[in-house]
Design a protein around this motif. Structure first.
Motif, PDB file in Angstrom:
ATOM      1  N   THR A 115     -21.277  42.886  -2.247  1.00 45.13           N
ATOM      2  CA  THR A 115     -20.465  42.278  -1.199  1.00 45.13           C
ATOM      3  C   THR A 115     -18.994  42.277  -1.611  1.00 45.13           C
ATOM      4  O   THR A 115     -18.683  42.503  -2.782  1.00 45.13           O
ATOM      5  CB  THR A 115     -20.924  40.825  -0.924  1.00 45.13           C
ATOM      6  OG1 THR A 115     -20.640  40.039  -2.082  1.00 45.13           O
ATOM      7  CG2 THR A 115     -22.400  40.772  -0.579  1.00 45.13           C
ATOM      8  N   PRO A 116     -18.079  41.989  -0.680  1.00 44.96           N
ATOM      9  CA  PRO A 116     -16.659  41.933  -1.041  1.00 44.96           C
ATOM     10  C   PRO A 116     -16.352  40.942  -2.166  1.00 44.96           C
ATOM     11  O   PRO A 116     -15.390  41.111  -2.901  1.00 44.96           O
ATOM     12  CB  PRO A 116     -15.970  41.527   0.263  1.00 44.96           C
ATOM     13  CG  PRO A 116     -16.883  42.049   1.330  1.00 44.96           C
ATOM     14  CD  PRO A 116     -18.277  41.873   0.769  1.00 44.96           C
ATOM     15  N   SER A 117     -17.192  39.919  -2.317  1.00 51.50           N
ATOM     16  CA  SER A 117     -16.967  38.939  -3.389  1.00 51.50           C
ATOM     17  C   SER A 117     -17.483  39.426  -4.737  1.00 51.50           C
ATOM     18  O   SER A 117     -17.339  38.741  -5.742  1.00 51.50           O
ATOM     19  CB  SER A 117     -17.640  37.606  -3.033  1.00 51.50           C
ATOM     20  OG  SER A 117     -19.056  37.767  -3.035  1.00 51.50           O
ATOM     21  N   ASP A 163     -13.979  51.980   1.595  1.00 55.52           N
ATOM     22  CA  ASP A 163     -13.781  50.577   1.250  1.00 55.52           C
ATOM     23  C   ASP A 163     -15.091  49.815   1.350  1.00 55.52           C
ATOM     24  O   ASP A 163     -15.266  48.772   0.729  1.00 55.52           O
ATOM     25  CB  ASP A 163     -12.745  49.933   2.188  1.00 55.52           C
ATOM     26  CG  ASP A 163     -11.362  50.522   1.995  1.00 55.52           C
ATOM     27  OD1 ASP A 163     -10.897  50.570   0.844  1.00 55.52           O
ATOM     28  OD2 ASP A 163     -10.756  50.957   2.993  1.00 55.52           O
ATOM     29  N   THR A 164     -16.010  50.336   2.156  1.00 55.85           N
ATOM     30  CA  THR A 164     -17.324  49.732   2.307  1.00 55.85           C
ATOM     31  C   THR A 164     -18.346  50.841   2.531  1.00 55.85           C
ATOM     32  O   THR A 164     -18.032  51.872   3.142  1.00 55.85           O
ATOM     33  CB  THR A 164     -17.350  48.711   3.464  1.00 55.85           C
ATOM     34  OG1 THR A 164     -18.600  48.032   3.469  1.00 55.85           O
ATOM     35  CG2 THR A 164     -17.112  49.360   4.807  1.00 55.85           C
ATOM     36  N   SER A 214     -10.281  49.163  11.074  1.00 60.73           N
ATOM     37  CA  SER A 214     -11.166  49.900  10.189  1.00 60.73           C
ATOM     38  C   SER A 214     -11.826  51.027  10.984  1.00 60.73           C
ATOM     39  O   SER A 214     -11.891  50.988  12.215  1.00 60.73           O
ATOM     40  CB  SER A 214     -12.237  48.984   9.584  1.00 60.73           C
ATOM     41  OG  SER A 214     -13.069  48.452  10.607  1.00 60.73           O
ATOM     42  N   GLU A 216     -10.562  50.870   5.592  1.00 62.05           N
ATOM     43  CA  GLU A 216      -9.752  49.855   6.253  1.00 62.05           C
ATOM     44  C   GLU A 216      -8.275  50.154   6.076  1.00 62.05           C
ATOM     45  O   GLU A 216      -7.882  50.845   5.140  1.00 62.05           O
ATOM     46  CB  GLU A 216     -10.058  48.483   5.669  1.00 62.05           C
ATOM     47  CG  GLU A 216     -11.500  48.067   5.836  1.00 62.05           C
ATOM     48  CD  GLU A 216     -11.807  46.734   5.192  1.00 62.05           C
ATOM     49  OE1 GLU A 216     -10.926  46.145   4.536  1.00 62.05           O
ATOM     50  OE2 GLU A 216     -12.948  46.284   5.343  1.00 62.05           O
ATOM     51  N   GLU A 246      -4.897  46.854   3.536  1.00 62.60           N
ATOM     52  CA  GLU A 246      -4.157  46.896   2.269  1.00 62.60           C
ATOM     53  C   GLU A 246      -3.106  48.005   2.215  1.00 62.60           C
ATOM     54  O   GLU A 246      -2.341  48.074   1.263  1.00 62.60           O
ATOM     55  CB  GLU A 246      -5.122  47.049   1.093  1.00 62.60           C
ATOM     56  CG  GLU A 246      -6.040  45.861   0.907  1.00 62.60           C
ATOM     57  CD  GLU A 246      -5.304  44.576   0.561  1.00 62.60           C
ATOM     58  OE1 GLU A 246      -4.332  44.634  -0.234  1.00 62.60           O
ATOM     59  OE2 GLU A 246      -5.683  43.520   1.090  1.00 62.60           O
TER      60      GLU A 246
END
Length: 139
Positions: A44-46, A33-34, A11, A62, A65
């Motif tokens: 959050t990623p979740s 991505d963040t 990343s 990142e 993917e």
């Protein structure tokens, strides 16, 4: 793209509090991505809202993917190409905003027989811009 388990990925992250994440999105022409803004809650990623506000502003992308490889070199080269690095004006922007940059590399080495393949030209480029290449090795 659904990815298989990879033993390497990377990343690129900018840490700073002077500019909002949108500034870096416009500068690089890449959606992050963040991202976070110091003092604000983030998703959050979740998909949940963080329990605590961000301690630092950040913007990052990142490779996981987008690159299918167990080596670091293709992941780092993807990030360099995606961000059009090096950029002649970036060191001055980093200085003005008090920003720090880094490539953060995940390196799975459970067997203990792999050596991270960080290309010398990418390491030198990051050092010239005032950044770092960090490898987090898992055994």
């Amino acid at each position: 793209m659904k990815s298989r388990y990879q033993r390497a990925h990377a990343s690129f992250t900018i840490y700073q509090d002077a500019e909002p994440p949108e500034y870096w999105t416009r500068y690089f022409g890449v959606e992050p991505d963040t991202q976070s803004v110091k003092g604000q809650f983030r998703v959050t990623p979740s998909g949940q809202t963080s329990k605590f506000p961000a301690r630092v502003g950040l913007w990052g992308i990142e490779s996981r993917e987008h690159v299918q490889s167990d080596l670091l070199s293709p992941h780092l080269r993807y990030l360099v190409a995606r961000l059009a690095l090096p950029r002649s004006d970036l060191p001055e922007l980093l200085k003005r905003t008090g920003a720090q940059i880094r490539f953060f590399c995940f390196w799975d080495n459970e067997a203990g027989d792999r050596v991270p393949d960080v290309p010398d030209d990418i390491r030198a480029m990051m050092e010239a811009m005032g950044g770092a290449v960090e490898v987090d090795e898992y055994r």
